[in-house]
Design a protein around this motif. Sequence first.
Motif, PDB file in Angstrom:
ATOM      1  N   TYR A   1       0.811  -1.202  -0.046  1.00  0.00           N
ATOM      2  CA  TYR A   1      -0.200   0.047  -0.027  1.00  0.00           C
ATOM      3  C   TYR A   1       0.844   1.444  -0.172  1.00  0.00           C
ATOM      4  N   LEU A   2       2.122   1.164   0.278  1.00  0.00           N
ATOM      5  CA  LEU A   2       2.893   2.485   0.652  1.00  0.00           C
ATOM      6  C   LEU A   2       3.944   2.716  -0.433  1.00  0.00           C
ATOM      7  N   ASP A   3       4.188   1.485  -1.415  1.00  0.00           N
ATOM      8  CA  ASP A   3       5.100   1.649  -2.264  1.00  0.00           C
ATOM      9  C   ASP A   3       6.379   1.479  -1.818  1.00  0.00           C
ATOM     10  N   ILE A   4       6.578   0.701  -0.528  1.00  0.00           N
ATOM     11  CA  ILE A   4       7.935   0.746  -0.016  1.00  0.00           C
ATOM     12  C   ILE A   4       8.334  -0.845  -0.319  1.00  0.00           C
ATOM     13  N   PRO A   5       9.315  -1.078  -1.231  1.00  0.00           N
ATOM     14  CA  PRO A   5       9.778  -2.347  -1.389  1.00  0.00           C
ATOM     15  C   PRO A   5      10.089  -3.015  -0.220  1.00  0.00           C
ATOM     16  N   LYS A   6      10.230  -4.224   0.105  1.00  0.00           N
ATOM     17  CA  LYS A   6      10.583  -4.868   1.115  1.00  0.00           C
ATOM     18  C   LYS A   6      12.258  -4.894   1.174  1.00  0.00           C
ATOM     19  N   MET A   7      12.861  -4.281   2.145  1.00  0.00           N
ATOM     20  CA  MET A   7      14.161  -4.162   2.378  1.00  0.00           C
ATOM     21  C   MET A   7      15.022  -5.089   3.239  1.00  0.00           C
ATOM     22  N   LEU A   8      14.060  -5.719   3.917  1.00  0.00           N
ATOM     23  CA  LEU A   8      14.848  -6.918   5.099  1.00  0.00           C
ATOM     24  C   LEU A   8      13.652  -7.874   5.165  1.00  0.00           C
ATOM     25  N   ASP A   9      14.294  -9.236   5.487  1.00  0.00           N
ATOM     26  CA  ASP A   9      13.375 -10.219   5.835  1.00  0.00           C
ATOM     27  C   ASP A   9      13.137 -10.183   7.248  1.00  0.00           C
ATOM     28  N   ALA A  10      11.798 -10.701   7.683  1.00  0.00           N
ATOM     29  CA  ALA A  10      11.797 -10.740   9.399  1.00  0.00           C
ATOM     30  C   ALA A  10      12.690 -11.650   9.991  1.00  0.00           C
ATOM     31  N   GLU A  11      13.089 -12.672   9.032  1.00  0.00           N
ATOM     32  CA  GLU A  11      14.129 -13.715   9.903  1.00  0.00           C
ATOM     33  C   GLU A  11      15.142 -12.850  10.251  1.00  0.00           C
ATOM     34  N   ASP A  12      15.717 -12.258   9.287  1.00  0.00           N
ATOM     35  CA  ASP A  12      17.194 -11.524   9.369  1.00  0.00           C
ATOM     36  C   ASP A  12      17.068 -10.743  10.663  1.00  0.00           C
ATOM     37  N   ILE A  13      16.099 -10.017  10.890  1.00  0.00           N
ATOM     38  CA  ILE A  13      15.810  -8.986  12.165  1.00  0.00           C
ATOM     39  C   ILE A  13      15.799  -9.808  13.249  1.00  0.00           C
ATOM     40  N   VAL A  14      14.876 -10.919  13.242  1.00  0.00           N
ATOM     41  CA  VAL A  14      14.697 -11.616  14.579  1.00  0.00           C
ATOM     42  C   VAL A  14      15.833 -12.662  14.922  1.00  0.00           C
ATOM     43  N   GLY A  15      16.328 -13.150  13.894  1.00  0.00           N
ATOM     44  CA  GLY A  15      17.600 -13.854  14.119  1.00  0.00           C
ATOM     45  C   GLY A  15      18.933 -13.100  14.595  1.00  0.00           C
ATOM     46  N   THR A  16      18.737 -11.953  14.458  1.00  0.00           N
ATOM     47  CA  THR A  16      20.110 -11.203  14.793  1.00  0.00           C
ATOM     48  C   THR A  16      20.077 -10.571  16.236  1.00  0.00           C
ATOM     49  N   ALA A  17      21.003 -10.625  17.013  1.00  0.00           N
ATOM     50  CA  ALA A  17      20.995 -10.187  18.444  1.00  0.00           C
ATOM     51  C   ALA A  17      20.715  -8.729  18.130  1.00  0.00           C
ATOM     52  N   ARG A  18      21.395  -8.116  17.138  1.00  0.00           N
ATOM     53  CA  ARG A  18      21.374  -6.572  17.213  1.00  0.00           C
ATOM     54  C   ARG A  18      20.978  -6.206  15.589  1.00  0.00           C
TER      55      ARG A  18
END
Length: 902
Positions: A225-242
């Motif tokens: 809806y906002l024309d913002i392409p997906k720049m990260l995957d949820a797994e990348d974020i959740v799977g990283t300490a920081r």
Amino acid sequence: MDHHHHPQHHHHHQYDGGENDYMQQEDDWDRDMLLDPAWEKQQRKTFTAWCNSHLRKAGTQIENIEEDFRDGLKLMLLLEVISGERLAKPERGKMRVHKISNVNKALGFIASKGVKLVSIGAEEIVDGNAKMTLGMIWTIILRFAIQDISVEETSAKEGLLLWCQRKTAPYKNVNIQNFHISWKDGLGFCALIHRHRPELIDYNKLRKDDPMTNLNTAFDVAEKYLDIPKMLDAEDIVGTARPDEKAIMTYVSSFYHAFSGAQKAETAANRICKVLAVNQENEQLMEDYEKLASDLLEWIRRTIPWLENRVPENTMQAMQQKLEDFRDYRRLHKPPKVQEKCQLEINFNTLQTKLRLSNRPAFMPSEGKMVSDISNSWGRLEGAEKGYEEWLLNEIRRLERLDHLAEKFRQKAAIHEAWTDGKEEMLQHKDFETASLSEIKALLKKHEAFESDLAAHQDRVEQIAAIAQELNELEYYDSPSVNARCQRICDQWDSLGVLTQKRSEALQRTEKLLETIDQLYLEFAKRAAPFNNWMEGAMEDLQDTFIVHTIEEIQGLSTAHEQFKATLPEADKERQAILGIHNEIAKIVQTYHVNMAGQNPYTTINPQEINAKWDKVRQLVPQRDQALIEEHARQQNNERLRRQFANQANVIGPWIQTKMEEIGRISIEMHGTLEDQLTHLRQYEKSIVNYKPKIDQLEGDHQLIQEALIFDNKHTNYTMEHIRVGWEQLLTTIARTINEIENQILTRDAKGISQEQMNEFRASFNHFDRDHSGTLGAEEFKACLISLGFDIGNDAQGEAEFARIMSIVDPNRLGVVTFQAFIDFMSRETADTDTADQVMASFKVLAGDKNYILADELRRELPPDQAEYCIARMTPYSGPDSVPGALDYMSFSTALYGESDL
């Protein structure tokens, strides 16, 4: 990897934005890369998506971030898209040198935007150095996506962080403190979306302990809806300490730009809305104005006819109701309209002000609804209202007056009708047919009283009619009944007038008959009394004694007696007339059989008495005739004695007078010598003595007059007393005059004065004796002396000289100088002092101080023969002041003396 780039040597590979060293607090770039390959992976994914989100606008993509930028072409294109500027033309050759040139152009452009590129070289990019390439892309992201963020005095990274905090503040379970672990649960991303587009996420369903769902929801919605392409995957974020900070910042900045773009759109929309709102508000105000104006004008249009309605009511009550309605209108209905009119003008002015302030054209109300139209209508309303109130008050006053008049009419009519009640019956009563004269008189008096009462009521009838008339004129609603009642009153009034007249005539007729007899008695009494008085007076006059002194008086008495005798036939006629009245009474008493009891009530004189006195008068007349004749004879004798005395006295008196004057003249006129005068006077003395017998005879006549008791004599002005005194004066005067002349002779002889000189003195003396008294007053004497040349001017010396002379000539201080004293003085003062000079001075006196004399002056001042003598001998005067007829007395005077000198 190029051996030049050992990590230890250059960890300053950073974005240097001058003062804004946004990354100093961050860990070194190289160490990041070395420590955590997961971050490099995240960066690679994020930066690629970010670049593509821009490149797709130019219709292209990259697959591999370190490969696709190596020839510098897509790098230049990316910069053109995100900066909106044109870069230098790229080199199209495939050689390494061309690629380095293009990459350098891109780096040069970045540097031109104020960014210091430390240890990033074109060769490494061209060589596909992944770390260098990511570093360069981060620099671009920082410069073009993050540096220009500005939120409440903070900018770039802090600005972005503050924006996130502001936007997520309402969400209790979100707390953004950084760009790594604060975002791990995915609620931050969801909150940003929900805050701006609440319809896209059902935020209340999200749970903090389900980060995967949260992150996927946010990234999917943003992409879709906002024309913002997906720049990260949820797994990348959740799977990283920081999670990688740069990746997160890049992703979040895309949200910022998406929403701030929406913000701009919102601002633009707001502006449009605001403009539209102004227009709508203005249109509403215009509509309101039109509506208010229409309503107000309609109200005025409806109200004016009501105010212009001038149909009057019949009763005070109805009119007062109208006034009450009008007062309500004034008090209740009009004030809100005044308010509306005021409001309308205020709204109009407000509207025009708003239009002017928002650069709109001025409002033009529809035809007939201008403020001025409303003012005009309002003015008409107020005009009608003023007229209406005046009319109402006038109407109320009129009705008040009508009520008052109607009440007055009813009162007066009631009073009048009460008074007339029973009057007609009274007037038709026949009570006079059996009345005596005194009763008739009483009835007449009563009737007269009624008539004056009737006349007094005339006024009220006129008032009633006048009030009815005024009620008609003022259009009283009940006029018909008023008029009917008024008519009844007027008709009845006329009827009363006729009946009154009839009764009056009947009473008077009856009275006439009874009065005729009374009248005759009175007539007899009236004429008998003066006639009786006249006879008594005549008898008295005929026996009257009289004393008269003159013929005229006795003739007066005789004339009066003759006149009296001439009136006797008239008197006899009157006597017969009086007796005739008496006879007429007797006749009426017989004819009408009126019983007149007793004698004439007005007099005690009766016909017998009148006849007895008349006989006595006729007897006395001849006796009076005789007495008058005898007295007449006596008066004639007296008149003869008077004439006899008067005839002599009228001769003797003037004779004495003449003699006195002649003696006076002899002593003054100096004819001849003194001796001649003396002789003349002695002859006079003799003739006077010879006159004595005439005086004695007059004394005898005077004796007779006194014996006849005659006291006045109109035939002469001389009484015996006059004559005696005159006679004695004459004797003394002649004696005195003779004595004076003798004295003059003595003086002349003693002093040796010539006769001429004597005459000269006499002439001077007589000239100044203006009143011919034989003496000179002091002033006359002074003038005489001056004419004779004495120097007695008006100075002190002259006065003293004159006083000395007066003491000589008037020693007794009597204030007069006799001729004798004058001669004595002159003979003492002068011997023969006459000189030509003196004569000249004398003429000068006669000439009134002129140097010449006129014939008329000589004739006036000198005796006739002397005057003519001078006129004949004087030569004409030829001096400068000469006039026709001027004579020269100077040379004449000199000539008089010149001859004797010779």
